[in-house]
Design an enzyme around this catalytic site. Structure first.
Site, PDB file in Angstrom:
ATOM      1  CB  CYS A   1      -9.039 -19.655   8.096  1.00 28.40           C
ATOM      2  SG  CYS A   1      -8.466 -19.841   6.395  1.00 28.40           S
TER       3      CYS A   1
ATOM      4  CB  CYS B   1      -3.392 -13.327   4.787  1.00 24.32           C
ATOM      5  SG  CYS B   1      -4.340 -12.770   3.356  1.00 24.32           S
TER       6      CYS B   1
ATOM      7  CB  CYS C   1      -0.748 -21.559   7.671  1.00 23.84           C
ATOM      8  SG  CYS C   1      -2.320 -22.460   7.575  1.00 23.84           S
ATOM      9  CB  CYS C   2      -1.288 -16.908   5.070  1.00 23.72           C
ATOM     10  SG  CYS C   2      -2.273 -16.443   6.514  1.00 23.72           S
TER      11      CYS C   2
ATOM     12  CB  CYS D   1      -6.953 -17.374  11.563  1.00 21.31           C
ATOM     13  SG  CYS D   1      -5.723 -18.684  11.442  1.00 21.31           S
TER      14      CYS D   1
END
Length: 231
Positions: free
Chosen positions: A197, A225, A114-115, A200
């Protein structure tokens, strides 16, 4: 070139470092902001020194409403263009379709995926063609960052990184914000020293590490990240 820059900025304070970079390497330099307090200090100093340095931010699609608030206030105050970079739509669609909107909670691998999609790939587009990348990193933010230097080669992205606030303390950042009336994210007043985000990031508890609120469900050693991994 790294050795040369280290010699050039030796003994300079943050404002002087940015002025020097602006004057000598301006159009070849880019600054990444996530609108945290350190980044707001750097933006303020860039605005004071001129407008040759380019600014960008990564619009991941999962930011806090408060981040958009300070983004707007920053544009209003400094009149500096801030280029927004979005993740590749097809990649986001594929990931969410296959794994759902919250797959990052399920494993480190999913979170890193996702990162990568929302931050790393857009970052590479953002810094492409530049020689120097300015950041708001401070050494005391995490154990991983204590091992960095204020000027370093980022082999992963083929770019020189300069951290003008590297040796600043949190108190110095907060004092500078107040003294200069710099807009900042109101979440910083609610226990969020590090803001990424929304899904997170959480507020930290008293005594917790600076970045404890980032990916809090993971082991402490994994709390990066990938934006600032230099090798």
């Amino acid at each position: 070139m790294i050795a040369q820059i280290k010699r050039e900025i030796q003994g300079l304070n943050a404002a002087e470092i940015i002025e020097h970079v602006q004057r000598k390497y301006g159009s070849r330099t880019v600054f990444s902001t996530s609108f945290g307090i350190e980044d707001q200090v750097v933006t303020h100093l860039i605005a004071q020194s001129g407008k040759e340095i380019s600014l960008f931010t990564l619009e991941t699609g999962r930011l806090f409403p408060e981040t958009y608030y300070v983004w707007n206030r920053t544009l209003e105050k400094y009149k500096l263009p801030i280029q927004a970079y979005y993740p590749n739509t097809a990649n986001v669609e594929k990931m969410v379709t296959e794994k759902g909107p919250s797959s990052f909670y399920e494993s480190v691998e999913n979170r890193k995926e996702c990162c990568y999609i929302r931050k790393i790939e857009p970052l590479r587009r953002a810094i492409e063609g530049f020689e120097i990348w300015l950041t708001g990193i401070r050494a005391e933010q995490s154990s991983n960052r204590e091992d960095m230097e204020n000027v370093e080669w980022d082999a992963a992205n083929n770019i020189i990184k300069i951290h003008p606030l590297f040796h600043w303390t949190l108190k110095e950042v907060e004092d500078f914000l107040r003294k200069n009336g710099i807009p900042y994210n109101p979440l910083h007043d609610k226990g969020f020293p590090s803001i990424g985000c929304q899904p997170c990031t959480r507020a930290i508890r008293e005594g917790e590490d600076f970045r404890a609120g980032r990916w809090w469900w993971e082991d402490k050693s994994k709390k990066e990240c990938g934006l600032h991994v230099t090798q």
